[in-house]
Write an enzyme that holds these catalytic residues in place. Structure first.
Site, short mmCIF file in Angstrom:
data_model
loop_
_atom_site.label_atom_id
_atom_site.label_comp_id
_atom_site.label_asym_id
_atom_site.label_seq_id
_atom_site.Cartn_x
_atom_site.Cartn_y
_atom_site.Cartn_z
N ARG B 70 53.55 40.33 45.10
CA ARG B 70 54.34 39.36 45.87
C ARG B 70 54.68 38.10 45.08
O ARG B 70 55.83 37.70 45.01
CB ARG B 70 53.58 38.95 47.13
CG ARG B 70 53.83 39.84 48.31
CD ARG B 70 52.73 39.66 49.31
NE ARG B 70 51.50 40.17 48.72
CZ ARG B 70 51.18 41.45 48.73
NH1 ARG B 70 51.95 42.31 49.33
NH2 ARG B 70 50.09 41.88 48.16
N THR B 71 53.66 37.48 44.50
CA THR B 71 53.91 36.19 43.84
C THR B 71 54.87 36.36 42.67
O THR B 71 55.85 35.62 42.54
CB THR B 71 52.57 35.59 43.35
OG1 THR B 71 51.67 35.54 44.45
CG2 THR B 71 52.76 34.21 42.80
N LYS B 99 44.47 39.61 21.84
CA LYS B 99 44.02 39.48 20.45
C LYS B 99 43.07 38.30 20.29
O LYS B 99 42.70 37.94 19.19
CB LYS B 99 45.22 39.28 19.53
CG LYS B 99 46.20 40.43 19.53
CD LYS B 99 47.41 40.09 18.68
CE LYS B 99 48.54 41.08 18.93
NZ LYS B 99 49.82 40.56 18.45
N ARG B 120 49.53 32.92 36.43
CA ARG B 120 48.41 33.47 37.21
C ARG B 120 47.33 33.87 36.22
O ARG B 120 47.62 34.54 35.22
CB ARG B 120 48.83 34.67 38.04
CG ARG B 120 47.58 35.36 38.62
CD ARG B 120 47.83 36.32 39.71
NE ARG B 120 48.28 35.64 40.91
CZ ARG B 120 48.30 36.22 42.10
NH1 ARG B 120 47.89 37.46 42.25
NH2 ARG B 120 48.73 35.57 43.15
N HIS B 148 46.28 28.42 45.12
CA HIS B 148 47.53 29.17 45.09
C HIS B 148 48.52 28.31 45.88
O HIS B 148 48.87 28.62 47.02
CB HIS B 148 47.31 30.54 45.75
CG HIS B 148 48.40 31.52 45.51
ND1 HIS B 148 49.54 31.22 44.80
CD2 HIS B 148 48.54 32.81 45.91
CE1 HIS B 148 50.32 32.28 44.76
NE2 HIS B 148 49.74 33.25 45.43
#
Lengths: 142, 321
Positions: B70-71, B99, B120, B148
């Site tokens: 969704r986000t 890495k 995120r 959020h």
């Protein structure tokens, strides 16, 4: 420097009004003893707060960072500077509003425990000391 | 609130990072919601009309170190609808992070490729760190279990749209009150308004003490109960998923999960006006027979995500300027 046999402080620092039982923690925080003599009083009577711990350190002046750490041990801790056997300055320690790089976040997944970044905590209210990690926003109570 | 104060708050979003709902003032929230109103009907779906490009030539970097549907897609949709472009990754394994590159370095590098970043990341506080080192605005798309903020804005927008107001409301939160970041952020943001907040959840998943204290000190604490049966008079019921990984004992999880499942019958005593929200995805805490209730607005809630994110990107990147 000649140190009196009764360990009276000539040039040094007195850390007073430590809550009972915190002297050992203070020694650890300050990495004492260093060079000069250190005298420790534990569970000694206090005129203001019933009982207290007290530390006297010959030949040492504390740095700001060390004072900030000591301030976390209790709300009434004082530090006196002694020169030529006389108290020339006495301060009551205040916990700063913002602590940089002094505390570690207890949240293992906080970014400060996973990336090379210094911790920053903001003090919430007065005693008992509660701090909010400015990164993960968790609250730490000391 | 005066128009001037709202305009001022809206202007202040230009070039600003959005890290935590705790950073929002009442004016900030109202400014974003007002801006979102202008994109209503421009965010896709039936009857939607295309939005005139407001951010042509602007590039949004989507750095998703954790899975998200969704986000990520709603930010992407929002940016594309505004005429901008997106780049980035949806899987940390394909980035230099795998890495061993620090987040600090990744952000500094990507900041050279785009005009704003949506991040995120699994570590709480990562968005705050990114915003500190970045030369361009960083929008927190979820930092671990912490914040959020755009979810909070779209939740507030959904409530305002459904109820016509954010003041004089009784909002109930049900489910995982302890770990649910949407609950924490929305409850904290609602403290800017005249609301009564009630909490329904198992004893093991109670609200964190600090947040509870904050709500209590603000005089906004309603009731705290274990069962929906004990609740009367709610305008909005915000349900969250109870996550299996929070329970060491699978039997206990099944027991708790079963007792926090709502269906039509359970919601009946709360009246037909009740609005039911859920940040989704749901597992089985909301029965499918709830979907057809007029008050079930959780799918509208996810759709509002695009509208609100369009508004936020437009404010931050100075759309139309």
């Amino acid at each position: 420097m000649t140190i009196p046999r009764d360990f009276r402080l000539v040039d040094g620092t007195v850390i007073d009004h430590l809550p009972v039982g915190t002297a050992a923690r203070a020694l650890e925080l300050l990495r004492l003893p260093r060079e000069g003599p250190v005298t420790i009083g534990m569970n000694v009577p206090s005129s203001r707060h019933d009982k207290k711990d007290i530390i006297r350190v010959e030949g040492m002046v504390l740095e700001k960072r060390e004072l900030d750490r000591l301030a976390l041990l209790g709300e009434h801790v004082t530090v006196s500077i002694v020169q030529a056997g006389k108290v020339v300055d006495k301060i009551r320690l205040e916990v700063p509003k913002r602590l940089r790089g002094i505390l570690t976040c207890t949240n293992p997944t906080c970014v400060t425990n996973n990336e090379p970044v210094q911790t920053v905590f903001e003090r919430l209210g007065r005693y008992p000391f509660r701090f909010r990690c400015t990164y993960c926003e968790r609250v730490l109570t000391l | 609130m005066q128009d001037e104060a709202l305009s001022e708050a809206a202007r202040a979003f230009r070039g600003r990072s959005v890290v935590s709902a705790n950073d929002f003032t009442r004016a900030d929230i109202l400014a974003v919601l007002e801006a979102a109103g202008a994109f209503e009907g421009r965010a896709g779906g039936p009857g939607s009309t295309p939005q005139e490009p407001r951010l042509p030539g602007r590039v949004l970097g989507l750095l998703f170190f954790e899975p998200s549907t969704r986000t990520r897609l709603s930010f992407e949709s929002a940016m594309l609808r505004l005429g901008g472009s997106v780049l980035g990754f949806a899987d940390a394994r394909v980035s230099s992070f795998s890495k061993g590159e620090t987040l600090n370095d990744t952000i500094r590098v990507v900041a050279g490729y785009c005009d704003a970043i949506v991040l995120r990341h699994p570590n709480e506080g990562s968005a705050r760190l990114a915003a500190e080192v970045s030369t361009i605005p960083v929008i927190n798309g979820g930092d671990g279990s912490n914040q959020h903020p755009t979810q909070t804005l779209l939740d507030l927008y959904t409530i305002k749209k459904a109820m016509g107001r954010l003041d004089d409301l009784r909002v109930g939160f049900m489910g995982d009150l302890r770990y649910g970041r949407t609950v924490h952020s929305l409850a904290a943001a609602l403290l800017h308004f005249d609301v009564k907040l009630s909490f329904i959840g198992p004893p093991s998943l109670k609200l964190p003490p600090d947040l509870r204290l904050e709500i209590e000190e603000a005089g906004r604490l309603g009731i705290e109960v274990e069962s929906l049966d004990e609740v009367e008079d709610l305008d909005v019921l915000y349900i969250t998923r109870i996550q299996k990984e929070r329970f060491p004992d699978p039997v206990e999880y099944e027991r708790v999960r079963a007792s926090y499942r709502v269906d039509r019958e359970a919601l009946l005593p709360l009246g037909p006006e009740l609005k039911i929200m859920h940040p989704l995805p749901r597992v089985n805490e909301v029965a499918p027979d709830v979907d057809t209730l007029p008050g079930a607005i959780y799918f509208q809630q996810t759709r509002n995500g695009v509208t609100v994110r369009m508004a936020l990107l437009d404010l931050i990147l100075g759309g139309g300027a």
